[in-house]
Design a protein around this motif. Structure first.
Motif, mmCIF file in Angstrom:
data_model
loop_
_atom_site.group_PDB
_atom_site.id
_atom_site.type_symbol
_atom_site.label_atom_id
_atom_site.label_comp_id
_atom_site.label_asym_id
_atom_site.label_seq_id
_atom_site.Cartn_x
_atom_site.Cartn_y
_atom_site.Cartn_z
ATOM 1 N N CYS A 186 0.811 -1.226 0.000
ATOM 2 C CA CYS A 186 0.000 0.000 0.000
ATOM 3 C C CYS A 186 0.841 1.272 0.000
ATOM 4 O O CYS A 186 1.765 1.413 0.793
ATOM 5 C CB CYS A 186 -0.885 -0.032 1.252
ATOM 6 N N TYR A 187 0.494 2.218 -0.873
ATOM 7 C CA TYR A 187 1.202 3.505 -0.912
ATOM 8 C C TYR A 187 0.926 4.336 0.335
ATOM 9 O O TYR A 187 1.628 5.298 0.614
ATOM 10 C CB TYR A 187 0.788 4.316 -2.155
ATOM 11 N N ASN A 188 -0.131 3.990 1.072
ATOM 12 C CA ASN A 188 -0.416 4.715 2.310
ATOM 13 C C ASN A 188 0.154 4.016 3.546
ATOM 14 O O ASN A 188 -0.154 4.398 4.676
ATOM 15 C CB ASN A 188 -1.924 4.943 2.451
ATOM 16 N N CYS A 195 -4.968 0.061 2.490
ATOM 17 C CA CYS A 195 -6.003 1.099 2.621
ATOM 18 C C CYS A 195 -7.197 0.818 1.714
ATOM 19 O O CYS A 195 -8.294 1.315 1.940
ATOM 20 C CB CYS A 195 -5.414 2.468 2.301
ATOM 21 N N GLY A 196 -6.955 0.023 0.649
ATOM 22 C CA GLY A 196 -8.036 -0.293 -0.269
ATOM 23 C C GLY A 196 -8.322 0.782 -1.302
ATOM 24 O O GLY A 196 -9.136 0.593 -2.200
ATOM 25 N N GLU A 197 -7.665 1.920 -1.179
ATOM 26 C CA GLU A 197 -7.987 3.065 -2.041
ATOM 27 C C GLU A 197 -6.909 3.366 -3.082
ATOM 28 O O GLU A 197 -7.205 3.839 -4.172
ATOM 29 C CB GLU A 197 -8.138 4.326 -1.164
ATOM 30 N N CYS A 198 -5.637 3.142 -2.724
ATOM 31 C CA CYS A 198 -4.540 3.575 -3.604
ATOM 32 C C CYS A 198 -4.383 2.583 -4.772
ATOM 33 O O CYS A 198 -4.890 1.468 -4.721
ATOM 34 C CB CYS A 198 -3.250 3.711 -2.794
ATOM 35 N N CYS A 201 -3.071 -0.894 -3.819
ATOM 36 C CA CYS A 201 -4.060 -1.712 -3.104
ATOM 37 C C CYS A 201 -5.108 -2.257 -4.069
ATOM 38 O O CYS A 201 -5.528 -3.412 -3.965
ATOM 39 C CB CYS A 201 -4.766 -0.890 -2.031
HETATM 40 ZN ZN ZN Z 1 -3.320 1.431 -0.223
#
Ligand code: ZN
Length: 220
Positions: A186-188, A195-198, A201
């Motif tokens: 994950c980039y976060n 995070c499920g968003e980047c 992910c």
């Molecule tokens: Zn992520």
């Protein structure tokens, strides 16, 4: 190749951890090198250290902060957004990153008596980074052999796999749960499912869902 020694380029992510499990099964002795290029998330290096420790593998962290000095990018600078315009490389691309990582890993490997290098680069479903392509890796292998007069072999076990097939490989190596729970893509900076968003992910989750569906169907 059980008699031989190998060095894995290791970030603590899904791909390089899968490569590490593959190397541990393939070679008699395995070490990892991890590059500190002032990633946004120090956690990435921590995560890699944790995995190396748990798997009983010697890890060497090499300072590559010059990469950030030369080529500021979204992986090292918070003020640069992670994005991709149509037809362009994403802002996470760092010119020459794999060229430098593999070259430094090769110098380290020769010093430590290893001639096998393993990298998790993949041509199939990532973002078109030029130094992740098979032609580049083959070319660099020739260059390294000539540069150091030493018979390096660069292994790319994931080169032609998509993300679902990489999950299958982890499963076949008996490392599916470990990689799902302990690696950081994950980039976060969130370990495991992230995070499920980047973009990282989303790619990882899509591959995982595809693989889980296929596994389910195979089991009937
Ligand atoms: Zn992520």
């Amino acid at each position: 190749m059980k008699q031989e020694k190998a060095v894995v380029v290791f970030s603590g992510g899904q791909d390089s951890t899968t490569c590490l499990f593959w190397a541990l099964k393939t070679f008699g002795e395995v070490e990892v090198v991890t590059f500190d290029y002032q990633q946004r998330h120090k956690l990435e290096i921590e995560c890699a250290r944790q995995i190396a420790t748990e798997l009983g593998v010697k890890q060497t962290v090499l300072d590559m902060s010059l990469l950030n000095q030369l080529a500021p990018n979204a992986l090292t600078r918070n003020e640069i957004a992670i994005e991709q315009q149509a037809g362009e490389l994403p802002s996470t691309f760092v010119d020459g990153r794999n060229l430098l990582f593999l070259s430094f890993a090769a110098i380290y490997a020769k010093q430590s008596g290893a001639r096998h290098l393993i990298t998790g680069v993949c041509e199939t479903d990532f973002s078109g980074y030029p130094d992740c392509r098979d032609a580049f890796v083959k070319s660099l292998q020739v260059t390294l052999n000539l540069a150091m007069d030493y018979p390096f072999v660069i292994h790319t076990p994931l080169m032609w796999l998509d993300k679902a097939e990489t999950w299958k490989m982890a499963d076949d190596l008996g490392a599916f749960d470990y990689i799902r729970e302990k690696t950081l893509t994950c980039y976060n900076g969130i370990i495991g499912d992230g995070c499920g968003e980047c973009p990282a992910c989303k790619l990882r989750a899509a591959g995982l869902q595809t693989y889980l569906r296929e596994r389910q169907e195979a089991m009937g």
